[in-house]
Design a protein around this motif. Sequence first.
Motif, mmCIF file in Angstrom:
data_model
loop_
_atom_site.group_PDB
_atom_site.id
_atom_site.type_symbol
_atom_site.label_atom_id
_atom_site.label_comp_id
_atom_site.label_asym_id
_atom_site.label_seq_id
_atom_site.Cartn_x
_atom_site.Cartn_y
_atom_site.Cartn_z
ATOM 1 N N LYS A 1 0.673 -1.141 -0.128
ATOM 2 C CA LYS A 1 0.055 0.009 0.078
ATOM 3 C C LYS A 1 0.924 1.230 0.012
ATOM 4 O O LYS A 1 0.773 1.896 0.967
ATOM 5 C CB LYS A 1 -0.866 -0.001 1.022
ATOM 6 N N PRO A 2 1.707 1.487 -0.998
ATOM 7 C CA PRO A 2 2.632 2.512 -1.087
ATOM 8 C C PRO A 2 2.039 4.094 -0.931
ATOM 9 O O PRO A 2 2.568 4.629 -0.206
ATOM 10 C CB PRO A 2 3.099 2.285 -2.494
ATOM 11 N N GLU A 3 0.853 4.144 -1.658
ATOM 12 C CA GLU A 3 0.114 5.322 -1.238
ATOM 13 C C GLU A 3 -0.199 5.555 0.231
ATOM 14 O O GLU A 3 -0.089 6.795 0.722
ATOM 15 C CB GLU A 3 -1.148 5.391 -2.123
ATOM 16 N N LEU A 4 -0.632 4.843 0.975
ATOM 17 C CA LEU A 4 -0.832 4.870 2.273
ATOM 18 C C LEU A 4 0.515 5.127 2.964
ATOM 19 O O LEU A 4 0.279 6.085 4.021
ATOM 20 C CB LEU A 4 -1.639 3.567 2.971
ATOM 21 N N VAL A 5 1.601 4.497 2.657
ATOM 22 C CA VAL A 5 2.754 4.706 3.209
ATOM 23 C C VAL A 5 3.030 6.349 3.147
ATOM 24 O O VAL A 5 3.624 6.914 4.027
ATOM 25 C CB VAL A 5 3.860 3.884 2.871
ATOM 26 N N GLN A 6 2.995 6.615 1.735
ATOM 27 C CA GLN A 6 3.048 7.994 1.599
ATOM 28 C C GLN A 6 2.188 8.901 2.333
ATOM 29 O O GLN A 6 2.948 10.036 2.812
ATOM 30 C CB GLN A 6 2.785 8.536 0.105
ATOM 31 N N ASP A 7 1.026 8.598 2.546
ATOM 32 C CA ASP A 7 0.192 9.483 3.399
ATOM 33 C C ASP A 7 0.433 9.401 4.919
ATOM 34 O O ASP A 7 0.521 10.385 5.404
ATOM 35 C CB ASP A 7 -1.258 9.128 2.930
ATOM 36 N N MET A 8 0.698 8.471 5.373
ATOM 37 C CA MET A 8 1.308 8.437 6.903
ATOM 38 C C MET A 8 2.486 9.317 6.996
ATOM 39 O O MET A 8 2.620 10.021 8.046
ATOM 40 C CB MET A 8 1.632 6.998 7.318
ATOM 41 N N VAL A 9 3.702 9.073 6.071
ATOM 42 C CA VAL A 9 4.761 10.004 6.367
ATOM 43 C C VAL A 9 4.567 11.397 6.142
ATOM 44 O O VAL A 9 4.744 12.380 6.886
ATOM 45 C CB VAL A 9 5.813 9.527 4.989
ATOM 46 N N LYS A 10 3.474 11.722 5.175
ATOM 47 C CA LYS A 10 3.161 13.101 4.930
ATOM 48 C C LYS A 10 2.307 13.848 6.090
ATOM 49 O O LYS A 10 2.925 14.643 6.510
ATOM 50 C CB LYS A 10 2.327 13.221 3.916
ATOM 51 N N GLN A 11 1.420 12.993 6.829
ATOM 52 C CA GLN A 11 0.753 13.123 8.013
ATOM 53 C C GLN A 11 1.553 13.768 9.160
ATOM 54 O O GLN A 11 1.479 14.551 10.021
ATOM 55 C CB GLN A 11 -0.319 12.191 8.388
ATOM 56 N N VAL A 12 2.715 12.709 9.210
ATOM 57 C CA VAL A 12 3.666 12.928 10.407
ATOM 58 C C VAL A 12 4.736 14.359 10.129
ATOM 59 O O VAL A 12 4.693 15.095 10.951
ATOM 60 C CB VAL A 12 4.631 11.731 10.645
ATOM 61 N N ARG A 13 5.005 14.343 8.913
ATOM 62 C CA ARG A 13 5.786 15.727 8.478
ATOM 63 C C ARG A 13 4.814 16.833 8.865
ATOM 64 O O ARG A 13 5.500 18.037 9.245
ATOM 65 C CB ARG A 13 6.234 15.511 7.054
ATOM 66 N N ASN A 14 3.494 16.851 8.542
ATOM 67 C CA ASN A 14 2.766 18.021 8.618
ATOM 68 C C ASN A 14 2.540 18.341 10.203
ATOM 69 O O ASN A 14 1.979 19.415 10.527
ATOM 70 C CB ASN A 14 1.343 17.836 8.029
ATOM 71 N N GLN A 15 2.313 17.380 11.063
ATOM 72 C CA GLN A 15 2.408 17.510 12.598
ATOM 73 C C GLN A 15 3.634 18.129 13.109
ATOM 74 O O GLN A 15 3.525 18.524 14.275
ATOM 75 C CB GLN A 15 1.873 16.130 13.356
ATOM 76 N N VAL A 16 4.808 17.829 12.828
ATOM 77 C CA VAL A 16 6.013 18.181 13.165
ATOM 78 C C VAL A 16 6.703 19.504 12.739
ATOM 79 O O VAL A 16 6.912 19.484 11.407
ATOM 80 C CB VAL A 16 6.860 17.066 13.347
ATOM 81 N N GLU A 17 7.015 20.580 13.375
ATOM 82 C CA GLU A 17 7.217 21.839 13.033
ATOM 83 C C GLU A 17 8.816 21.668 12.639
ATOM 84 O O GLU A 17 9.295 22.415 11.663
ATOM 85 C CB GLU A 17 7.140 23.110 13.646
#
Length: 237
Positions: A53-69
Amino acid sequence: MKCDSIQTAICQERKKDPVEMFHSGQLVKICAPMVRYSKWAMAEGYGACLINKPELVQDMVKQVRNQVENPRFSVSIKIRIHDDLTRTIDLCRKAEATGVSWITVHGRTVEERHQPVHYDAIKIIKENMSIPVIANGDIRSLKEAENVWQITGTDGVMVARGLLANPAMFAGYEETPLKCIWDWVDIALELGTPYMCFHQHLMYMMEKITSKQERRVFNALSSTSAVLDYLTDHYGI
């Protein structure tokens, strides 16, 4: 004054980018997250099955990145390989493009358990990435860690079961030293570690330094006091 200086140095150390350690030219040694040991993962839809599920992995990484300044905050993933290695490389590239800091590759497919690790596959993945890649799989001594590092050309190694059996492995010990067992007992008692976890870790640590008969007796113990009595009687701990 000296205490303040030490505290300042510690704070500055914590502010460093973790990825910098991969640029030292030295072997980076990492303890693996052990989801399976924690009663693990596939049935719940996470863990190794996410490589499909590469798209899900991408989204998970993106969500973490967006939450950390903090842009230097390290976000990493740990994966297995596909039978078709081009799919694994595609997954890694997508994760890299989304902002993952480094990737650990366990050199087996999801279906493989005790088959030889495909270190050649890890090497190919490393050659196709610009971010750090960490090798994982069947590393049970410091010598093996150094060998895997060399043959894969990766930026470091990650170890799971090898460290369960010998937490002092990265220090060069071939088997668990008694001092390590004593330290674990101290830590577990101080923190109130549940008996099952306390006992299981000792079972792993003592496997190489006990006979089959001794293991049978030790593994059957059912209380903290019984374990402490056993260690005192047999090892003076």
